[in-house]
Each structure stands twice: as structure tokens, then as C-alpha cells.
Design a protein around this motif. Structure first.
Motif, PDB file in Angstrom:
ATOM      1  N   LYS A  67       0.834  -1.209   0.000  1.00  0.00           N
ATOM      2  CA  LYS A  67       0.000   0.000   0.000  1.00  0.00           C
ATOM      3  C   LYS A  67       0.870   1.261   0.000  1.00  0.00           C
ATOM      4  CE  LYS A  67      -4.020   2.085   2.259  1.00  0.00           C
ATOM      5  NZ  LYS A  67      -3.526   3.458   2.064  1.00  0.00           N
ATOM      6  N   HIS A  68       1.958   1.205   0.761  1.00  0.00           N
ATOM      7  CA  HIS A  68       2.877   2.350   0.798  1.00  0.00           C
ATOM      8  C   HIS A  68       3.478   2.602  -0.586  1.00  0.00           C
ATOM      9  CE1 HIS A  68       6.025   5.044   2.351  1.00  0.00           C
ATOM     10  NE2 HIS A  68       6.843   4.381   1.545  1.00  0.00           N
ATOM     11  N   VAL A  69       3.858   1.541  -1.281  1.00  0.00           N
ATOM     12  CA  VAL A  69       4.435   1.684  -2.621  1.00  0.00           C
ATOM     13  C   VAL A  69       3.423   2.304  -3.573  1.00  0.00           C
ATOM     14  CG1 VAL A  69       5.284   0.407  -4.632  1.00  0.00           C
ATOM     15  CG2 VAL A  69       6.098  -0.185  -2.339  1.00  0.00           C
ATOM     16  N   ASN A  72       2.802   6.084  -2.443  1.00  0.00           N
ATOM     17  CA  ASN A  72       3.866   7.069  -2.224  1.00  0.00           C
ATOM     18  C   ASN A  72       5.052   7.000  -3.177  1.00  0.00           C
ATOM     19  OD1 ASN A  72       2.979   8.329   0.507  1.00  0.00           O
ATOM     20  ND2 ASN A  72       2.850   6.116   0.868  1.00  0.00           N
ATOM     21  N   ILE A  73       5.242   5.889  -3.865  1.00  0.00           N
ATOM     22  CA  ILE A  73       6.423   5.754  -4.721  1.00  0.00           C
ATOM     23  C   ILE A  73       5.973   5.749  -6.178  1.00  0.00           C
ATOM     24  CG2 ILE A  73       8.375   4.281  -5.354  1.00  0.00           C
ATOM     25  CD1 ILE A  73       8.462   3.289  -2.500  1.00  0.00           C
ATOM     26  N   LYS A  79       5.976  -1.636 -15.901  1.00  0.00           N
ATOM     27  CA  LYS A  79       7.431  -1.725 -16.077  1.00  0.00           C
ATOM     28  C   LYS A  79       8.167  -2.004 -14.771  1.00  0.00           C
ATOM     29  CE  LYS A  79       7.531  -0.550 -20.503  1.00  0.00           C
ATOM     30  NZ  LYS A  79       8.006  -1.483 -21.554  1.00  0.00           N
ATOM     31  N   THR A  80       7.430  -2.013 -13.662  1.00  0.00           N
ATOM     32  CA  THR A  80       8.062  -2.127 -12.345  1.00  0.00           C
ATOM     33  C   THR A  80       7.744  -3.466 -11.706  1.00  0.00           C
ATOM     34  OG1 THR A  80       7.835   0.254 -12.033  1.00  0.00           O
ATOM     35  CG2 THR A  80       8.246  -1.053 -10.064  1.00  0.00           C
ATOM     36  N   PHE A  81       8.738  -4.054 -11.063  1.00  0.00           N
ATOM     37  CA  PHE A  81       8.540  -5.267 -10.288  1.00  0.00           C
ATOM     38  C   PHE A  81       8.727  -4.964  -8.812  1.00  0.00           C
ATOM     39  CE2 PHE A  81       9.059  -7.358 -14.319  1.00  0.00           C
ATOM     40  CZ  PHE A  81       8.317  -8.521 -14.196  1.00  0.00           C
ATOM     41  N   ILE A  82       7.881  -5.562  -8.006  1.00  0.00           N
ATOM     42  CA  ILE A  82       8.066  -5.548  -6.555  1.00  0.00           C
ATOM     43  C   ILE A  82       8.591  -6.922  -6.173  1.00  0.00           C
ATOM     44  CG2 ILE A  82       6.909  -5.402  -4.314  1.00  0.00           C
ATOM     45  CD1 ILE A  82       4.938  -3.437  -5.596  1.00  0.00           C
TER      46      ILE A  82
END
Length: 384
Positions: A67-69, A72-73, A79-82
Motif C-alpha cells: 500500500k505504501h508503494v 507514495n512511490i 514496467k516495475t517489479f516488486i
């Protein structure tokens, strides 16, 4: 490149309560690390996030971080991996480069790194008697064998049929470390499922039924094996909740999603329950093969029992241990073991398999107790 990476370290209030008076808290260690790396590279590569509750499990910390990602980020969701790692994870140094190459195919949204359990192979011998250290190393090899013989082929089966033919046939699972999820998929699913002792097989069940391929990557992570006999048994107690809880996964899916038939859900649940049943009985079946010839006085049958175990256990253990150096090198830790170590572990592979089916009995008991009186099973820390 460092400008493409953000490392978010999640701490928890529980760690403050468990802190010893004369030691640094996890939060202190994280702040020192964050300041050192960020000052060196003049960029906020490392960020920290504190989960403000002393209750909850790892999955609650993960969902708090997700949730923070999202809130806020800034990032491009497709294109993004967590990625998820534990504090004691030791992934191959080539991992991010491999993921960068593989992720060019946007059809692939989930990648999983597999683990071998040899990070503390030599350290586990310290202050341990011959029998305990031999059992722990044989037990680590048993878990490594499961990775190589069951886990990785499972990933290949499931991902191949989904990527090539879009066929949802085989169940696969995830592991709570070494897991890479494309951000747009995670945003769509919203969170990892909660309500069970372990969350990784649960998440793999959901992804499999949704038709998301879980793709293996060709570099390994190095994990620690438990460093005591009791910890090894408790680890199996915890892990057995994963396959045991597949009926709960089915109920959760029915409540949250409507894109699968009852028949399909039951098929995936069956694939998860069968390994649980095998795990529960395999040690006892093997023990029976050795006890029956003695009790019945048919000692000649012991040779057949021993031969059966050689093909079931010793042969696969020997292949793994002969390739120990290659396996550890793939996980960016070049290490060697002696021929004496190999022989010792081969001998202790027999009791390791016998004992493998004892902790699941306590898991089943804990599950029944929870259903009857509502006492929630606990998840003890087993690695350190």
C-alpha cells in the motif's frame, strides 16, 4: 543501475518489544544501513517503513508495504517489479540482471527464485555433536532435493502451459522470498491473502487459478538450514500448514473472485492436498518397510527395503551432494564439501526421511484444536 532500484526495508513494532537491553534494535540497524548507502550514492536508494503493530504476520507487513508503494512511490505499473526477500535471504548476485532480461516479455508478470539450504552448512557443525550436525545437514539436503525435484519442475509445468497455450491445468506455488511480481498485477489483486499461518502457497493457488504463470529463473537463492534439532522439527510444523490449508484457499477464492468453476477449484485443491497426504505418511511407510522384516522375522526382506531407499533417497542425495559446488556457485557462494561429508549425509538421509512425517502430526492436531476451540496456531521463528 542504482537509479532504477528502491530498497524498502520493513520493520515491525514486535522487534522493539523483543529487543534486548544491550543490543541494537532492528530499526537501529536499518537506519545505520540506510544512512550509509544513501550518503554513499547521494540518492535515497534505501527507505524504511515501520509496521506499527506488534501483532500480525509477515504477510501483514507485506500488504502494509504494498500500500505504501502504491500510494507514495512513483513507478510505471507495467514496467516495475516488486520483489520480496527476508532479512536472511542470500540471492545470487545475477538475480536482478536475469529478471531485467526476462521481464522484456510483458506477458510474464510473476517470477520465482528457488532456494537451496546450504548457507550455513559448515557453521551448523559448531557446538553440535556428530549426530545432530549430521541430521541437520541431511535435512537441509532433503529440502534442497524438494526444490530441485518438485518445486522447479512444478514451475516449468505451470508456466509453460500458461505462456504457450494459456491452459490452466497445473497448480504451482510461490515462496515468500525470491518472489518478483509485476506492479500492475499486484495492484489488481490488491494484497496477498491473509488468515492462514503461511501465505506463500496461498498466493500461488490464487495466481494459478487466475491463470498467471509463475516463471522460474535460472539463478538460486541460498538459505540457512535450521541450526538445532528442535528448530528443524518446528520448521516442518510451520511449513505443513501450507499444503494442509488448500480447502481454505478454495473458500477464499470463491468469496473474492468469480472467474473459476467449482470443478476447476476442486482440481487445483486436489493437487495441493495430495502432496500434504504424501508428506504425512511417507516417513511412516518407509519406517514400516524396515520394521516389518524385523518384526516378522523375514530378515531377507531388509535387503529389498534398503534397495528401495537407495533409489528413493541415497541416489538423489548423492547426485545433489556431488554437485554441491555447482549449486552453491549458482547462488553466488562458491563452497565445497568433502567426500566424508557426502558419506555421512547419505547415511543420515534415512533418519531425516523417517522424522520428516512427525511434525505434520502436530500441525494436524493444531488445526483440529483451532476448529474446535478457536486457539489459533502459532508460527514460531525457526531459522535463527
Amino acid at each position: 543501475p542504482k537509479e532504477r532500484v528502491t530498497i524498502l526495508i520493513v520493520t515491525t513494532e514486535k522487534e522493539i518489544l523483543e529487543k534486548q537491553l544491550d543490543t541494537m534494535s532492528t530499526i537501529d540497524v536499518v537506519n545505520d544501513l540506510k544512512n550509509t548507502i544513501n550518503n554513499t550514492y547521494s540518492r535515497k536508494i534505501v527507505q524504511s517503513l515501520h509496521y506499527p503493530h506488534s501483532s500480525g504476520k509477515m504477510v501483514n507487513q507485506l500488504n502494509f508495504a504494498f500500500k505504501h508503494v502504491f500510494d507514495n512511490i512513483k513507478h510505471q505499473k507495467n514496467k516495475t517489479f516488486i520483489s520480496i526477500y527476508n532479512a536472511d535471504s542470500r540471492p545470487s548476485l545475477d538475480t536482478l540482471q536475469v529478471i531485467a532480461n526476462e521481464s522484456e516479455n510483458e506477458q510474464k508478470k510473476v517470477f520465482q527464485q528457488s532456494t537451496i539450504f546450504y548457507d550455513n552448512f559448515h557453521e551448523v557443525s559448531l557446538n553440535k555433536n556428530f549426530f545432530e550436525k549430521s541430521y541437520l545437514q541431511a535435512n537441509g539436503t532433503l529440502h534442497t532435493r524438494w526444490t530441485l525435484v518438485h518445486e522447479i519442475p512444478r514451475f516449468f509445468r505451470q508456466s509453460y502451459l500458461l505462456n504457450k497455450y494459456r491452459k490452466k491445468i497445473f497448480l504451482s506455488h510461490c515462496v515468500g522470498h525470491g518472489l518478483f511480481i509485476r506492479s500492475n498485477l499486484l495492484h489488481k489483486i490488491e494484497e496477498m491473502p491473509t488468515g492462514t499461518v503461511t501465505e506463500d502457497l496461498f498466493f500461488g493457488y490464487i495466481l494459478s487459478v487466475l491463470g498467471e504463470s509463475i516463471n522460474p529463473i535460472p539463478v538460486l537463492e541460498m538459505a540457512e538450514m535450521p541450526n538445532s534439532f528442535n528448530s528443524a522439527l518446528m520448521q516442518k510444523y510451520v511449513w505443513f500448514f501450507g499444503p494442509l490449508d488448500h480447502f481454505n484457499y478454495e473458500k477464499y477464492f470463491l468469496k473474492k473472485y468469480s472467474c473459476a468453476s467449482r470443478l476447476m477449484l476442486r482440481w487445483f485443491t486436489l493437487q495441493g492436498i495430495i502432496p500434504a497426504f504424501i508428506w504425512l505418511i511417507q516417513g511412516w511407510v518407509l519406517l514400516y518397510l524396515f520394521v516389518y522384516p524385523i518384526v516378522s522375522g523375514q530378515y531377507s526382506l531388509l535387503w529389498i527395503s534398503l534397495l528401495a531407499f537407495v533409489f528413493y533417497g541415497h541416489l538423489s542425495y548423492w547426485i545433489i551432494l556431488k554437485n554441491y559446488s555447482k549449486l552453491t556457485e549458482n547462488a553466488s557462494k562458491s563452497d565445497k564439501i568433502s567426500s566424508y561429508d557426502i558419506l555421512r549425509i547419505l547415511i543420515f538421509s534415512l533418519p531425516a526421511v523417517f522424522l520428516h512425517s512427525i511434525p505434520p502430526i502436530y500441525t494436524v492436531y493444531s488445526k483440529i484444536r483451532f476448529l474446535l476451540i478457536g486457539t489459533e496456531p502459532n508460527k514460531p521463528k525457526t531459522e535463527r
